[in-house]
Design a protein around this motif. Structure first.
Motif, PDB file in Angstrom:
ATOM      1  N   LEU A 180     -17.529  24.456 -23.316  1.00 12.78           N
ATOM      2  CA  LEU A 180     -16.244  24.469 -22.612  1.00 12.78           C
ATOM      3  C   LEU A 180     -15.123  25.071 -23.444  1.00 12.78           C
ATOM      4  O   LEU A 180     -14.353  25.903 -22.957  1.00 12.78           O
ATOM      5  N   HIS A 181     -15.044  24.659 -24.706  1.00 14.51           N
ATOM      6  CA  HIS A 181     -13.931  25.154 -25.522  1.00 14.51           C
ATOM      7  C   HIS A 181     -14.061  26.644 -25.814  1.00 14.51           C
ATOM      8  O   HIS A 181     -13.078  27.386 -25.749  1.00 14.51           O
ATOM      9  N   GLY A 182     -15.283  27.074 -26.130  1.00 14.87           N
ATOM     10  CA  GLY A 182     -15.493  28.479 -26.452  1.00 14.87           C
ATOM     11  C   GLY A 182     -15.204  29.384 -25.257  1.00 14.87           C
ATOM     12  O   GLY A 182     -14.500  30.392 -25.371  1.00 14.87           O
ATOM     13  N   GLU A 202     -23.684  32.153 -28.585  1.00 12.45           N
ATOM     14  CA  GLU A 202     -24.269  30.843 -28.256  1.00 12.45           C
ATOM     15  C   GLU A 202     -25.715  30.827 -28.749  1.00 12.45           C
ATOM     16  O   GLU A 202     -26.493  31.728 -28.432  1.00 12.45           O
ATOM     17  N   LYS A 203     -26.042  29.830 -29.529  1.00  8.88           N
ATOM     18  CA  LYS A 203     -27.373  29.846 -30.146  1.00  8.88           C
ATOM     19  C   LYS A 203     -28.492  29.451 -29.176  1.00  8.88           C
ATOM     20  O   LYS A 203     -29.654  29.749 -29.418  1.00  8.88           O
ATOM     21  N   ARG A 204     -28.144  28.787 -28.078  1.00 11.12           N
ATOM     22  CA  ARG A 204     -29.189  28.415 -27.109  1.00 11.12           C
ATOM     23  C   ARG A 204     -28.895  29.110 -25.781  1.00 11.12           C
ATOM     24  O   ARG A 204     -29.257  30.234 -25.579  1.00 11.12           O
ATOM     25  N   ASN A 243     -22.687  16.718 -19.266  1.00 13.36           N
ATOM     26  CA  ASN A 243     -21.779  15.567 -19.233  1.00 13.36           C
ATOM     27  C   ASN A 243     -21.801  14.893 -17.866  1.00 13.36           C
ATOM     28  O   ASN A 243     -22.480  15.324 -16.948  1.00 13.36           O
ATOM     29  N   THR A 244     -21.034  13.826 -17.741  1.00 11.44           N
ATOM     30  CA  THR A 244     -21.025  13.058 -16.502  1.00 11.44           C
ATOM     31  C   THR A 244     -20.300  13.814 -15.395  1.00 11.44           C
ATOM     32  O   THR A 244     -20.438  13.490 -14.221  1.00 11.44           O
ATOM     33  N   GLY A 245     -19.517  14.794 -15.779  1.00 11.36           N
ATOM     34  CA  GLY A 245     -18.839  15.627 -14.779  1.00 11.36           C
ATOM     35  C   GLY A 245     -17.618  14.980 -14.162  1.00 11.36           C
ATOM     36  O   GLY A 245     -17.188  15.360 -13.086  1.00 11.36           O
ATOM     37  N   ILE A 246     -17.056  14.012 -14.853  1.00 10.52           N
ATOM     38  CA  ILE A 246     -15.890  13.332 -14.285  1.00 10.52           C
ATOM     39  C   ILE A 246     -14.617  13.940 -14.860  1.00 10.52           C
ATOM     40  O   ILE A 246     -14.476  14.056 -16.079  1.00 10.52           O
TER      41      ILE A 246
HETATM   42  C1  LIG Z   1     -23.263  12.400 -22.143  1.00 14.57           C
HETATM   43  C2  LIG Z   1     -21.878  13.010 -22.085  1.00 14.57           C
HETATM   44  C3  LIG Z   1     -21.059  12.729 -21.014  1.00 14.57           C
HETATM   45  C4  LIG Z   1     -19.764  13.278 -20.960  1.00 14.57           C
HETATM   46  N1  LIG Z   1     -18.999  13.027 -19.857  1.00 14.57           N
HETATM   47  C5  LIG Z   1     -17.779  13.624 -19.737  1.00 14.57           C
HETATM   48  C6  LIG Z   1     -17.006  13.454 -18.558  1.00 14.57           C
HETATM   49  O1  LIG Z   1     -17.424  12.790 -17.603  1.00 14.57           O
HETATM   50  N2  LIG Z   1     -15.786  14.042 -18.510  1.00 14.57           N
HETATM   51  C7  LIG Z   1     -15.303  14.808 -19.537  1.00 14.57           C
HETATM   52  O2  LIG Z   1     -14.178  15.317 -19.417  1.00 14.57           O
HETATM   53  N3  LIG Z   1     -16.023  14.994 -20.663  1.00 14.57           N
HETATM   54  C8  LIG Z   1     -17.247  14.432 -20.781  1.00 14.57           C
HETATM   55  N4  LIG Z   1     -17.999  14.635 -21.903  1.00 14.57           N
HETATM   56  C9  LIG Z   1     -17.406  15.436 -22.983  1.00 14.57           C
HETATM   57  C10 LIG Z   1     -17.499  16.949 -22.721  1.00 14.57           C
HETATM   58  O3  LIG Z   1     -18.785  17.338 -22.257  1.00 14.57           O
HETATM   59  C11 LIG Z   1     -17.168  17.637 -24.063  1.00 14.57           C
HETATM   60  O4  LIG Z   1     -15.854  17.234 -24.437  1.00 14.57           O
HETATM   61  C12 LIG Z   1     -17.200  19.150 -23.972  1.00 14.57           C
HETATM   62  O5  LIG Z   1     -18.459  19.617 -23.527  1.00 14.57           O
HETATM   63  C13 LIG Z   1     -16.893  19.728 -25.353  1.00 14.57           C
HETATM   64  O6  LIG Z   1     -16.914  21.139 -25.257  1.00 14.57           O
HETATM   65  P1  LIG Z   1     -17.249  21.996 -26.523  1.00 14.57           P
HETATM   66  O7  LIG Z   1     -17.134  23.438 -26.133  1.00 14.57           O
HETATM   67  O8  LIG Z   1     -16.423  21.532 -27.682  1.00 14.57           O
HETATM   68  O9  LIG Z   1     -18.741  21.615 -26.927  1.00 14.57           O
HETATM   69  P2  LIG Z   1     -20.101  21.891 -26.112  1.00 14.57           P
HETATM   70  O10 LIG Z   1     -19.874  21.927 -24.639  1.00 14.57           O
HETATM   71  O11 LIG Z   1     -21.072  20.892 -26.657  1.00 14.57           O
HETATM   72  O12 LIG Z   1     -20.523  23.348 -26.581  1.00 14.57           O
HETATM   73  C14 LIG Z   1     -20.877  23.662 -27.921  1.00 14.57           C
HETATM   74  C15 LIG Z   1     -21.838  24.839 -27.846  1.00 14.57           C
HETATM   75  O13 LIG Z   1     -21.886  25.467 -29.129  1.00 14.57           O
HETATM   76  C16 LIG Z   1     -23.246  25.838 -29.375  1.00 14.57           C
HETATM   77  N5  LIG Z   1     -23.385  25.950 -30.830  1.00 14.57           N
HETATM   78  C17 LIG Z   1     -23.269  24.955 -31.749  1.00 14.57           C
HETATM   79  N6  LIG Z   1     -23.452  25.460 -32.991  1.00 14.57           N
HETATM   80  C18 LIG Z   1     -23.667  26.791 -32.845  1.00 14.57           C
HETATM   81  C19 LIG Z   1     -23.944  27.849 -33.767  1.00 14.57           C
HETATM   82  N7  LIG Z   1     -24.002  27.633 -35.092  1.00 14.57           N
HETATM   83  N8  LIG Z   1     -24.135  29.100 -33.282  1.00 14.57           N
HETATM   84  C20 LIG Z   1     -24.064  29.341 -31.935  1.00 14.57           C
HETATM   85  N9  LIG Z   1     -23.817  28.370 -31.000  1.00 14.57           N
HETATM   86  C21 LIG Z   1     -23.636  27.101 -31.468  1.00 14.57           C
HETATM   87  C22 LIG Z   1     -24.070  24.713 -28.755  1.00 14.57           C
HETATM   88  O14 LIG Z   1     -25.392  25.141 -28.459  1.00 14.57           O
HETATM   89  C23 LIG Z   1     -23.265  24.416 -27.485  1.00 14.57           C
HETATM   90  O15 LIG Z   1     -23.708  25.148 -26.346  1.00 14.57           O
HETATM   91  C24 LIG Z   1     -19.291  14.113 -21.999  1.00 14.57           C
HETATM   92  C25 LIG Z   1     -20.133  14.412 -23.080  1.00 14.57           C
HETATM   93  C26 LIG Z   1     -21.417  13.884 -23.112  1.00 14.57           C
HETATM   94  C27 LIG Z   1     -22.334  14.254 -24.266  1.00 14.57           C
END
Ligand SMILES: Cc1cc2nc3c(=O)[nH]c(=O)nc-3n(C[C@H](O)[C@H](O)[C@H](O)COP(=O)(O)OP(=O)(O)OC[C@H]3O[C@@H](n4cnc5c(N)ncnc54)[C@H](O)[C@@H]3O)c2cc1C
Length: 131
Positions: free
Chosen positions: A28-30, A50-52, A62-65
């Motif tokens: 999401l952040h990226g 993205e590594k995967r 996530n829960t999607g809320i």
């Molecule tokens: C079980 C669960 C339920 C949740 N429920 C909610 C909810 O209901 N509502 C809500 O608002 N938030 C929820 N969240 C939180 C929300 O999903 C996160 O805040 C959000 O996904 C964070 O985004 P992000 O981009 O920081 O990380 P991520 O979405 O985790 O993305 C990080 C990405 O970086 C990649 N990556 C990591 N290291 C590397 C590397 N070295 N090289 C290349 N790629 C790499 C990973 O593969 C991954 O795809 C939940 C989280 C979880 C785990």
């Protein structure tokens, strides 16, 4: 194409030799950073590494809320902004983000769970009073 959604990018994107910005995080952040850098800050080329696969991390499991009732009053405006952002993004991107603004019912079955709900409720009330 499956489920009526059109792919947003080609199957085999080729890497260029350079980019204005490189972001490591297909979550999401990226993706949001890439989008707003190009939309609001004149950045022309962004590589999201993205590594995967896109959405592999928390973004895709996530829960999607989307809610505005969490924890601290400092967080509430952020969550509130999220509630407004998802429908706006759906229109802006012309892509279904599967956002549905419906109610969310939280239940607790333990004292600890009840305490969490009370804590969240109190944070919302404080915010309503603007404190
Ligand atoms: C079980 C669960 C339920 C949740 N429920 C909610 C909810 O209901 N509502 C809500 O608002 N938030 C929820 N969240 C939180 C929300 O999903 C996160 O805040 C959000 O996904 C964070 O985004 P992000 O981009 O920081 O990380 P991520 O979405 O985790 O993305 C990080 C990405 O970086 C990649 N990556 C990591 N290291 C590397 C590397 N070295 N090289 C290349 N790629 C790499 C990973 O593969 C991954 O795809 C939940 C989280 C979880 C785990």
């Amino acid at each position: 194409m499956s489920g009526g959604y059109k792919p947003l990018w080609g199957k085999t994107p080729r890497l260029k030799s350079s980019y204005d910005t490189v972001i490591i995080d297909g979550g999401l952040h990226g993706l949001a950073t890439a989008y707003y850098l190009t939309r609001n800050h004149g950045i022309k080329t962004v590589a999201v590494i993205e590594k995967r696969h896109i959405g592999y991390g928390g973004a895709g499991r996530n829960t999607g809320i989307v809610r505005a009732n969490q924890r601290t009053k400092e967080n509430l405006p952020l969550y509130d902004e999220g509630l407004k952002l998802w429908p706006k993004l759906t229109a802006e991107l012309d892509f279904s983000l599967m956002f549905n603004n419906c109610e969310d019912l939280n239940l607790a079955n333990s004292t600890a769970g009840i305490n969490v709900l009370r804590f969240e409720g109190a944070a919302c009330k404080k915010s309503d009073r603007g404190t």
